[in-house]
Design a protein around this motif. Structure first.
Motif, PDB file in Angstrom:
ATOM      1  N   GLU A 100       1.090   9.617   3.275  1.00  0.00           N
ATOM      2  CA  GLU A 100       0.900  10.740   4.519  1.00  0.00           C
ATOM      3  C   GLU A 100       2.097  10.474   5.299  1.00  0.00           C
ATOM      4  OE1 GLU A 100      -1.300  12.965   4.430  1.00  0.00           O
ATOM      5  OE2 GLU A 100      -2.210  12.208   2.831  1.00  0.00           O
ATOM      6  N   GLU A 146       0.011   5.390   5.723  1.00  0.00           N
ATOM      7  CA  GLU A 146      -1.078   5.426   4.661  1.00  0.00           C
ATOM      8  C   GLU A 146      -2.142   6.776   4.721  1.00  0.00           C
ATOM      9  OE1 GLU A 146      -3.258   1.660   3.917  1.00  0.00           O
ATOM     10  OE2 GLU A 146      -1.379   0.785   4.808  1.00  0.00           O
ATOM     11  N   THR A 147      -2.474   7.015   6.019  1.00  0.00           N
ATOM     12  CA  THR A 147      -3.669   8.188   5.856  1.00  0.00           C
ATOM     13  C   THR A 147      -3.122   9.079   7.066  1.00  0.00           C
ATOM     14  OG1 THR A 147      -4.351   6.796   7.988  1.00  0.00           O
ATOM     15  CG2 THR A 147      -5.363   6.284   5.652  1.00  0.00           C
ATOM     16  N   ASP A 148      -3.773  10.212   6.593  1.00  0.00           N
ATOM     17  CA  ASP A 148      -3.627  11.468   7.508  1.00  0.00           C
ATOM     18  C   ASP A 148      -3.874  11.241   9.228  1.00  0.00           C
ATOM     19  OD1 ASP A 148      -2.728  14.389   7.562  1.00  0.00           O
ATOM     20  OD2 ASP A 148      -4.940  14.604   8.062  1.00  0.00           O
ATOM     21  N   ARG A 187       0.891  -1.161  -0.133  1.00  0.00           N
ATOM     22  CA  ARG A 187       0.044   0.057  -0.085  1.00  0.00           C
ATOM     23  C   ARG A 187       0.862   1.249  -0.057  1.00  0.00           C
ATOM     24  NH1 ARG A 187      -3.738  -1.933   5.118  1.00  0.00           N
ATOM     25  NH2 ARG A 187      -4.667  -3.763   4.288  1.00  0.00           N
ATOM     26  N   THR A 194       2.220   4.861   0.897  1.00  0.00           N
ATOM     27  CA  THR A 194       2.656   5.612   2.046  1.00  0.00           C
ATOM     28  C   THR A 194       2.845   6.936   1.669  1.00  0.00           C
ATOM     29  OG1 THR A 194       4.938   5.097   2.159  1.00  0.00           O
ATOM     30  CG2 THR A 194       3.438   3.521   3.371  1.00  0.00           C
ATOM     31  N   GLU A 232      -1.610  -0.739   9.675  1.00  0.00           N
ATOM     32  CA  GLU A 232      -1.368   0.087   8.428  1.00  0.00           C
ATOM     33  C   GLU A 232      -0.033   0.111   8.016  1.00  0.00           C
ATOM     34  OE1 GLU A 232      -3.650   3.715   7.993  1.00  0.00           O
ATOM     35  OE2 GLU A 232      -1.834   4.904   7.919  1.00  0.00           O
TER      36      GLU A 232
END
Length: 277
Positions: free
Chosen positions: A58, A78-80, A54, A56, A124
């Protein structure tokens, strides 16, 4: 039973778990591959390979000065949402800790080991994308800045004086770099291939301009060089107009501050850091 590197590699390929976790699993299970794989699944450490694919995009930049060293760590996820997680931030600080404690200058196994439990816990994909350490000479003033988005930062080291006015200038230069994101420190840092490419672009634009058609070649050459000089002044830190005094270039401001401090100043480091770049 002795655990070999081949055993660890095989288990890692089968489960996607980290190297250290695979070695631990094999040790706990006396080298039994099937039991070790089961152990990793029960611990939630298997199937990391799928998550490692996945993107990355962020994350955060972590910068800290400790004595005559400034360390920069780029930690991605991956996410904020995860980037703002307190545990994620705490791991970033730990990565700085071990960088200073062990004298590391790049990503090492210890960095990955610190991150691994959080990857497993949050499920994550995360990555220690960068570890960089900048030296601060004894006669220099250093400063750093991380923007509020935590994705843009700068480090500036000014050689020649440790006076307060120079320290303030170094910090202001960090703000300047974060705001104007220069591509190079000075013109001498710009690759000749880049300059040649820009000349071709500007020349093609001029060839399409009807107003240029009747001009002598020496005039066209002068205009072309003028365009190059203007472009380089826009992308080179030392030639940009200073963020807190747009009537002076950074170089001119450096000389002014040096005169005030009674010293000859120069930039040892003037570096932009952007997450993912």
């Amino acid at each position: 039973m002795a655990i070999t590197a081949a055993d660890v590699k095989a288990l890692r390929e089968a489960t996607g778990a980290g190297m250290m976790e695979c070695k631990k699993a094999l040790t706990e299970c006396n080298g039994d591959m099937a039991e070790a794989e089961k152990y990793l699944k029960e611990k939630g450490l298997a199937a990391m390979a799928k998550r490692s694919e996945r993107a990355t995009t962020e994350g955060r930049l972590f910068i800290r000065q400790n004595g005559n060293k400034i360390a920069v760590v780029e930690l991605t996820c991956e996410t904020d949402f995860v980037a703002n997680n307190a545990d994620f931030i705490a791991v970033g600080e730990k990565l700085l800790d071990v960088t200073f404690e062990k004298g590391y200058t790049k990503v090492e196994a210890d960095h990955e080991a610190i991150l691994e439990p959080l990857k497993v816990s949050i499920r994550e994909n995360m990555k220690v994308a960068k570890v960089e350490v900048i030296d601060v000479p004894a006669d220099a003033s250093a400063s750093f800045y991380v923007h509020s988005d935590k994705k843009t930062g700068a480090v500036v080291v000014v050689k020649g004086s440790t006076a307060d006015v120079v320290k303030t200038f170094a910090y202001d230069c960090c703000l300047h770099i974060a705001a104007f994101t220069p591509s190079y420190t000075s013109k001498k840092d710009v690759p000749e291939t880049y300059v040649a490419e820009q000349k071709e672009i500007f020349k093609a634009q001029m060839d399409q301009d009807e107003k240029m058609a009747g001009k002598p070649e020496n005039v066209k050459e002068g205009i072309l060089q003028g365009k190059i000089n203007k472009h380089l002044a826009e992308i080179c830190f030392e030639d940009q107009m200073f963020v807190k005094d747009d009537k002076k270039t950074v170089t001119a401001k450096l000389a002014e501050v040096g005169k005030e401090a009674g010293a000859t100043l120069s930039f040892a480091t003037a570096k932009l850091f952007v997450l993912g770049k």
